[in-house]
Design a protein around this motif. Sequence first.
Motif, PDB file in Angstrom:
ATOM      1  N   GLY A 121      39.287  37.575  66.675  1.00 49.22           N
ATOM      2  CA  GLY A 121      38.477  38.746  66.333  1.00 49.22           C
ATOM      3  C   GLY A 121      38.659  39.256  64.916  1.00 49.22           C
ATOM      4  N   LEU A 122      39.146  38.402  64.024  1.00 46.54           N
ATOM      5  CA  LEU A 122      39.341  38.791  62.632  1.00 46.54           C
ATOM      6  C   LEU A 122      38.415  38.001  61.720  1.00 46.54           C
ATOM      7  N   ALA A 123      38.055  38.623  60.607  1.00 47.97           N
ATOM      8  CA  ALA A 123      37.324  37.952  59.528  1.00 47.97           C
ATOM      9  C   ALA A 123      38.301  37.836  58.366  1.00 47.97           C
ATOM     10  N   VAL A 124      38.535  36.620  57.898  1.00 41.32           N
ATOM     11  CA  VAL A 124      39.593  36.348  56.925  1.00 41.32           C
ATOM     12  C   VAL A 124      39.006  35.832  55.612  1.00 41.32           C
ATOM     13  N   ALA A 125      39.530  36.343  54.508  1.00 37.95           N
ATOM     14  CA  ALA A 125      39.225  35.832  53.172  1.00 37.95           C
ATOM     15  C   ALA A 125      40.560  35.595  52.481  1.00 37.95           C
ATOM     16  N   SER A 126      40.749  34.396  51.935  1.00 37.94           N
ATOM     17  CA  SER A 126      41.997  34.138  51.219  1.00 37.94           C
ATOM     18  C   SER A 126      41.770  33.057  50.174  1.00 37.94           C
ATOM     19  N   GLY A 127      42.700  32.991  49.245  1.00 40.00           N
ATOM     20  CA  GLY A 127      42.625  31.990  48.194  1.00 40.00           C
ATOM     21  C   GLY A 127      43.568  32.335  47.064  1.00 40.00           C
ATOM     22  N   GLN A 128      43.182  31.924  45.874  1.00 35.01           N
ATOM     23  CA  GLN A 128      44.009  32.131  44.690  1.00 35.01           C
ATOM     24  C   GLN A 128      43.107  32.509  43.521  1.00 35.01           C
ATOM     25  N   TRP A 129      43.626  33.355  42.642  1.00 30.91           N
ATOM     26  CA  TRP A 129      42.906  33.678  41.417  1.00 30.91           C
ATOM     27  C   TRP A 129      43.809  33.404  40.225  1.00 30.91           C
ATOM     28  N   GLN A 130      43.159  33.083  39.117  1.00 38.02           N
ATOM     29  CA  GLN A 130      43.866  32.804  37.868  1.00 38.02           C
ATOM     30  C   GLN A 130      43.164  33.549  36.748  1.00 38.02           C
ATOM     31  N   LEU A 131      43.947  34.105  35.861  1.00 36.89           N
ATOM     32  CA  LEU A 131      43.423  34.771  34.673  1.00 36.89           C
ATOM     33  C   LEU A 131      43.842  33.948  33.459  1.00 36.89           C
ATOM     34  N   VAL A 132      42.840  33.522  32.668  1.00 41.85           N
ATOM     35  CA  VAL A 132      43.064  32.609  31.553  1.00 41.85           C
ATOM     36  C   VAL A 132      42.514  33.241  30.284  1.00 41.85           C
ATOM     37  N   ASN A 133      43.248  33.104  29.168  1.00 44.12           N
ATOM     38  CA  ASN A 133      42.754  33.660  27.907  1.00 44.12           C
ATOM     39  C   ASN A 133      41.786  32.694  27.232  1.00 44.12           C
ATOM     40  N   ALA A 134      41.240  33.088  26.078  1.00 41.39           N
ATOM     41  CA  ALA A 134      40.225  32.302  25.374  1.00 41.39           C
ATOM     42  C   ALA A 134      40.758  30.946  24.919  1.00 41.39           C
ATOM     43  N   GLU A 135      42.074  30.824  24.755  1.00 44.51           N
ATOM     44  CA  GLU A 135      42.671  29.554  24.334  1.00 44.51           C
ATOM     45  C   GLU A 135      42.993  28.658  25.525  1.00 44.51           C
ATOM     46  N   GLY A 136      42.713  29.125  26.734  1.00 39.89           N
ATOM     47  CA  GLY A 136      42.976  28.333  27.932  1.00 39.89           C
ATOM     48  C   GLY A 136      44.363  28.504  28.511  1.00 39.89           C
ATOM     49  N   GLU A 137      45.139  29.443  27.975  1.00 39.28           N
ATOM     50  CA  GLU A 137      46.490  29.696  28.484  1.00 39.28           C
ATOM     51  C   GLU A 137      46.418  30.586  29.716  1.00 39.28           C
ATOM     52  N   MET A 138      47.177  30.220  30.746  1.00 37.60           N
ATOM     53  CA  MET A 138      47.183  31.001  31.967  1.00 37.60           C
ATOM     54  C   MET A 138      48.046  32.249  31.797  1.00 37.60           C
ATOM     55  N   LEU A 139      47.435  33.411  32.044  1.00 34.73           N
ATOM     56  CA  LEU A 139      48.146  34.681  31.929  1.00 34.73           C
ATOM     57  C   LEU A 139      48.692  35.137  33.266  1.00 34.73           C
ATOM     58  N   ALA A 140      47.980  34.815  34.332  1.00 27.65           N
ATOM     59  CA  ALA A 140      48.406  35.234  35.668  1.00 27.65           C
ATOM     60  C   ALA A 140      47.815  34.282  36.690  1.00 27.65           C
TER      61      ALA A 140
END
Length: 184
Positions: A121-140
């Motif tokens: 009886g649950l509706a589930v949303a899950s996954g992963q997010w990434q924050l990347v700067n203009a140079e392509g470096e991962m910030l988070a």
Amino acid sequence: MACLLVTACASSVTPPARYMLTSGQLTNAPAQPVGTLRLSAPRLAHYLDVDGIVMQLDDITLNAAREHQWAEGLGRQLERGLRARLSQTLPSLRVVRAEGSQPDALTLRIEVDQFQGRFDGLAVASGQWQLVNAEGEMLAMENFYAETTLEEDGYPALVRALSSSWDQSAELIAEEIRSGAYFN
């Protein structure tokens, strides 16, 4: 006579019901934004990239409905909804689709691993997010998970609960971006 019977049977097939996620409205871009957040189209787990709404029947069995389908591709709906929700919860940022080049913009990438109703009886949303700067470096890089209890049985209630789980996911992502002070 046989042709009439076959034609009558063929024309009585009921088309599948089609559903859209509820989505908020985009807010106007701020006059003096502190930054630009580019939102990439969400990457969906392969089993979610289908027309039918996915239901998890037990701990290992998934089923994409044939009679209950998305009115538009799920990825497009999730992107539009997330963009609207982020523009509301991060009002000092310009939130745009990741098209073209925006110097100094940060890019938010989303991978959706689950977006389904569950047998409990649950509706589930899950996954992963990434924050990347203009140079392509991962910030988070963080995971997200949200679940909503269905208020009643049926696909309309499931779609509303999935929308609510996506809203919760957007809130979690926005809070992490805000607390990370990436746009100072």
